[in-house]
Write a protein that holds these residues in place. Structure first.
Motif, PDB file in Angstrom:
ATOM      1  N   TYR A   1      71.746   8.842  73.203  1.00  0.00           N
ATOM      2  CA  TYR A   1      70.480   9.414  72.751  1.00  0.00           C
ATOM      3  C   TYR A   1      70.398   9.355  71.227  1.00  0.00           C
ATOM      4  O   TYR A   1      71.292   9.850  70.530  1.00  0.00           O
ATOM      5  CB  TYR A   1      70.351  10.864  73.221  1.00  0.00           C
TER       6      TYR A   1
ATOM      7  N   TRP B   1      61.641  18.892  78.155  1.00  0.00           N
ATOM      8  CA  TRP B   1      62.401  17.641  78.017  1.00  0.00           C
ATOM      9  C   TRP B   1      61.495  16.428  78.211  1.00  0.00           C
ATOM     10  O   TRP B   1      61.534  15.469  77.431  1.00  0.00           O
ATOM     11  CB  TRP B   1      63.548  17.657  79.034  1.00  0.00           C
TER      12      TRP B   1
ATOM     13  N   ALA C   1      59.788   7.472  76.800  1.00  0.00           N
ATOM     14  CA  ALA C   1      60.969   6.633  77.023  1.00  0.00           C
ATOM     15  C   ALA C   1      61.430   6.713  78.472  1.00  0.00           C
ATOM     16  O   ALA C   1      61.751   5.691  79.096  1.00  0.00           O
ATOM     17  CB  ALA C   1      62.092   7.050  76.082  1.00  0.00           C
TER      18      ALA C   1
ATOM     19  N   ASP D   1      60.765  13.447  75.535  1.00  0.00           N
ATOM     20  CA  ASP D   1      61.269  12.085  75.736  1.00  0.00           C
ATOM     21  C   ASP D   1      60.576  11.366  76.882  1.00  0.00           C
ATOM     22  O   ASP D   1      61.046  10.324  77.336  1.00  0.00           O
ATOM     23  CB  ASP D   1      62.786  12.133  75.998  1.00  0.00           C
TER      24      ASP D   1
ATOM     25  N   PRO E   1      72.126  13.276  78.657  1.00  0.00           N
ATOM     26  CA  PRO E   1      71.743  12.103  77.868  1.00  0.00           C
ATOM     27  C   PRO E   1      72.902  11.146  77.637  1.00  0.00           C
ATOM     28  O   PRO E   1      74.061  11.553  77.497  1.00  0.00           O
ATOM     29  CB  PRO E   1      71.262  12.715  76.547  1.00  0.00           C
TER      30      PRO E   1
END
Length: 755
Positions: free
Chosen positions: A444, A356, A363, A360, A441
């Motif tokens: 997303y 994960w 960000a 991401d 999320p």
């Protein structure tokens, strides 16, 4: 580096680092361990450079064999891993004199200070170390991106600053310089403080049921410090006593929240033997992300074996004035990767988090954490949001270790404000069972025109096959999967259970049976909804020139354009996207890529692998309880050294079982006090019983076992001794009980993709 996150090539970077000690591993195992680390989602490894390892005698430096720091770093680079060098001079790491050589201690210098005579010796050590790093630093396009100065030094900021200055004067230049910040440490502005968090600690007193600060690490919090880690050494060796409230717990809000010692497990001492569980490790790590961590660093990530030096074994002990007696040989730490390459359950749980963060992380690094709930009150819902104003993640937890478990939470639904919208998640109140933690999320982006508004599932990764992009999510804690999308969305696929709408508009999809075949088809993207057990079998590896998802029950990694697996049994591998075929020299490959939804799978049967029972159901006699002794700087129970009254069991190891195996382990399921494995006059392994099996790697002892045999020596459990073990395993009989002794043949199988 900004005030809140690290950057690399102008882009936010959230490093994932694991501690691996090259000098505590056989050199021939380095590549396997580094391969597993990379496959586990790490992008960086950290390692101590211990003075005693490299200068055992004054002026005689050793960088050969498994002490070859340069070769280890170069090998890490081939596995696409960067390196953080923890270059001391003092390391700790449960080593004799904290890593200082005996000859240095004998000089009686004011060590760990700016004493000129001490600094002269440090300058020589640093010069030798830096020579090993020549051409390998980031500025030379090498893998060494960071250096840690000293370790757990609390009250000498000028000394820490001086050490960096010395290193730079000697030619070492790296982008990141760190120092450990816990324990109220005074860290100079020239170093980035990095922090720790452990679920338990062997360094606590035997009367301590659970360390004072442990519970805080399972709550979302902006506080980074911990006054209990290393407190025994701080007080007894440095004379620094920090009572709770005596110093402010630092949050260092002006600097990135960086960790270097999230407990990947826990070592044991004779007087206190924690039983840290896989869920403890995974939940603690996730709680730190929810609290704002921008650097996940684990200690240990791979276990090892204590070295022998000029003065015998080099472990921390009462004999050198330390508070704790730890095992003389094993430094397994119950890490995600064990002392002998074993892969534990939390390796898989952490890998799911790391996939994960890989997907991401840039960000997430810029997202600020806001703690919504989670005081010391065990009845309060623990939650936090990490967001950047436009999107983010909702963190929820009902997890705390078994000694202080949390209750389930009923009717959970939260409202989260963003810059331009308010999100209610989940879309309907849900019950969260006890003992789970997750990050869901919010808003997303799936494509440029399609947004996942909220989900009761965790993002794992995203990948492309020949038909387009696939976003992989995983169910959480047995909670039904709900995916809420903005707008009226066309939905199809094998994973859809129902489709509905919300009062706020949008489309809701529910999936009752997540798994490898549960696929939701949306405009421009597909969502693969895995169950948790399948997600814990998921790897993302580059193979045959492209990234692929692989489902495997055995640990796997890639090396030299091969897929490598280590296993003691047959394995089924599933690929997405799949290669045309697989071939192997060490195993038979059956099937031609049978289809399972989007996956294709093969069965791999190694030529040599298996488990063989050697002994079982023994209650050996002939032992006596050794006299209790105390020692060290805190007068704690000392480990027995006299094994003359131990129960002895000779294990006949069939020589033929070594043939063709990559590794041969003897595994002992037993209860008692402490044990050691002896081949001839050599103690090859030892174990302080704490509720887990004892693994002994006998691969390198084949010839010696052929000549002398393998003898296991056991000292008995005596409940009245006052040794602390976990409540879950305390109720064991007095004496020694051996449930089973197994031999495990581990195969190394290389698989080459074709087509």
């Amino acid at each position: 580096m900004t005030s809140r996150w690290l950057e690399r090539a102008g882009r936010p970077w959230l490093p994932i680092t694991g501690e691996i000690h090259y000098h505590r591993l056989p050199r021939e195992r380095w590549s396997e361990v580094l391969g597993k680390a990379r496959a586990g989602g790490l992008d960086t490894v950290a390692t101590y450079v211990m003075w005693q390892v490299h200068e055992p005698q004054p002026g005689e430096f050793c960088w050969d064999g498994d002490r070859d720091l340069r070769a280890f770093i170069q090998l890490a680079a081939t596995h696409e891993l960067d390196v953080l060098v923890r270059m001391g001079p003092w390391s700790h790491g449960e080593a004799r004199y904290g890593g200082f050589p005996d000859w240095l201690v004998a000089l009686g210098l004011p060590m760990r200070t700016n004493d000129p005579a001490y600094l002269d010796l440090v300058r020589t050590l640093y010069s030798e170390t830096i020579a090993q790093l020549a051409g390998l630093t980031h500025g030379d396009r090498g893998p060494v991106v960071a250096v840690q100065i000293e370790n757990e030094l609390y009250d000498q900021p000028h000394h820490l600053a001086t050490l960096r200055t010395i290193a730079e004067e000697l030619g070492l230049h790296v982008p990141i310089w760190t120092a450990t910040g816990w324990g109220g440490a005074q860290v100079p502005q020239t170093l980035l403080p990095v922090y720790s968090a452990y679920a338990d600690g062997f360094w606590e007193d035997s009367a301590t049921e659970w360390p004072e600060f442990a519970a805080s690490h399972f709550r979302y919090s902006q506080v980074r410090d911990d006054l209990s880690v290393g407190k025994d050494l701080r007080e007894t060796l440095d004379g620094i006593v920090l009572e709770p409230g005596a110093v402010p717990l630092r949050d260092d809000a002006a600097l990135p929240f960086a960790t270097c010692e999230l407990g990947g497990g826990m070592h044991v001492a004779y007087h206190r033997r924690p039983l840290v569980r896989p869920d403890d490790v995974a939940a603690l790590a996730l709680a730190k992300i929810g609290s704002g961590s921008t650097w996940q660093g684990y200690y240990m990530y791979a276990g090892g074996t204590q070295r022998r030096g000029p003065n015998g074994t080099e472990q921390e002990s009462h004999a050198t004035g330390y508070p704790n007696d730890v095992p003389t040989r094993t430094y397994d730490f119950h890490a995600p990767i064990g002392e002998h390459g074993q892969v534990r359950e939390h390796y898989h749980q952490l890998r799911r988090q790391h996939l994960w963060l890989q997907a991401d992380g840039p960000a997430i690094a810029t997202m600020q954490a806001v703690v919504g709930g989670g005081s010391e009150d065990p009845g309060e819902l623990r939650w936090a949001v990490r967001a950047d104003g436009e999107r983010g993640y909702l963190f929820l937890s009902t997890y705390q270790p078994a000694r202080r478990p949390l209750a389930a939470q009923a009717g959970v639904q939260l409202t989260i404000d963003f810059d331009d919208a308010t999100i209610t998640a989940p879309t309907r109140p849900i019950d969260i069972p006890a003992g789970v933690s997750m990050a869901w999320p919010l808003r997303y982006p799936l494509t440029e025109s399609l947004t996942l508004r909220s989900a009761t599932a965790q993002l794992v990764t995203r990948i492309s096959d020949d038909d387009g992009e696939i976003v992989v999510v995983s169910a959480s804690g047995g909670i039904p999967v709900e995916l809420a999308f903005d707008g009226d969305v066309s939905v199809a696929g094998t994973g859809v259970t129902s489709i509905g709408g919300t009062a706020a508009g949008g489309t809701i999809v529910t999936v009752d049976t997540p798994g490898p075949e549960a696929v939701i088809e949306l405009p421009g993207v597909r969502i693969l909804v895995l169950d948790e057990s399948t997600a814990d079998r998921l790897y993302r590896l580059e193979l045959g020139g492209r990234d692929r998802l692989v489902l495997s029950d055995a640990p796997i990694y890639t090396r030299d354009r091969e897929l490598v697996l280590h296993t003691d049994s047959a394995v089924t591998l599933s690929f997405l996207p799949a290669p045309g075929a697989l071939s192997s020299v060490e195993a038979s490959v059956s099937g031609t890529g049978d289809h399972l939804g989007l996956w294709r799978r093969w069965r791999i049967e190694p030529q040599v692998a298996g488990r063989h029972r050697l002994l079982s159901d023994l209650t050996p006699a002939g032992w006596s309880v050794p006299e209790l002794r105390r020692g060290g700087s805190m007068n704690r129970l000392s480990a027995p050294t006299d094994f003359s009254a131990a129960a002895r069991v000779r294990v006949d190891v069939p020589d033929g079982l070594f043939e063709g195996a990559d590794r041969v382990l003897v595994q002992v399921a037993w209860t008692g006090d402490i044990a050691r494995a002896v081949v001839g006059a050599d103690v090859v392994s030892d174990h302080f019983w704490h509720g887990r099996v004892w693994d002994i790697d006998v691969t390198a002892q084949r010839q010696q076992i052929r000549e002398h045999g393998l003898v296991l020596e056991f000292l008995p459990w005596h409940a009245g001794a006052g040794i602390w073990v976990d409540p879950a395993v305390r109720d064991v009989p007095e004496g020694v009980v051996i449930d089973a002794v197994d031999l495990i043949q581990v195969a190394r199988v290389g698989l080459a993709p074709m087509g």
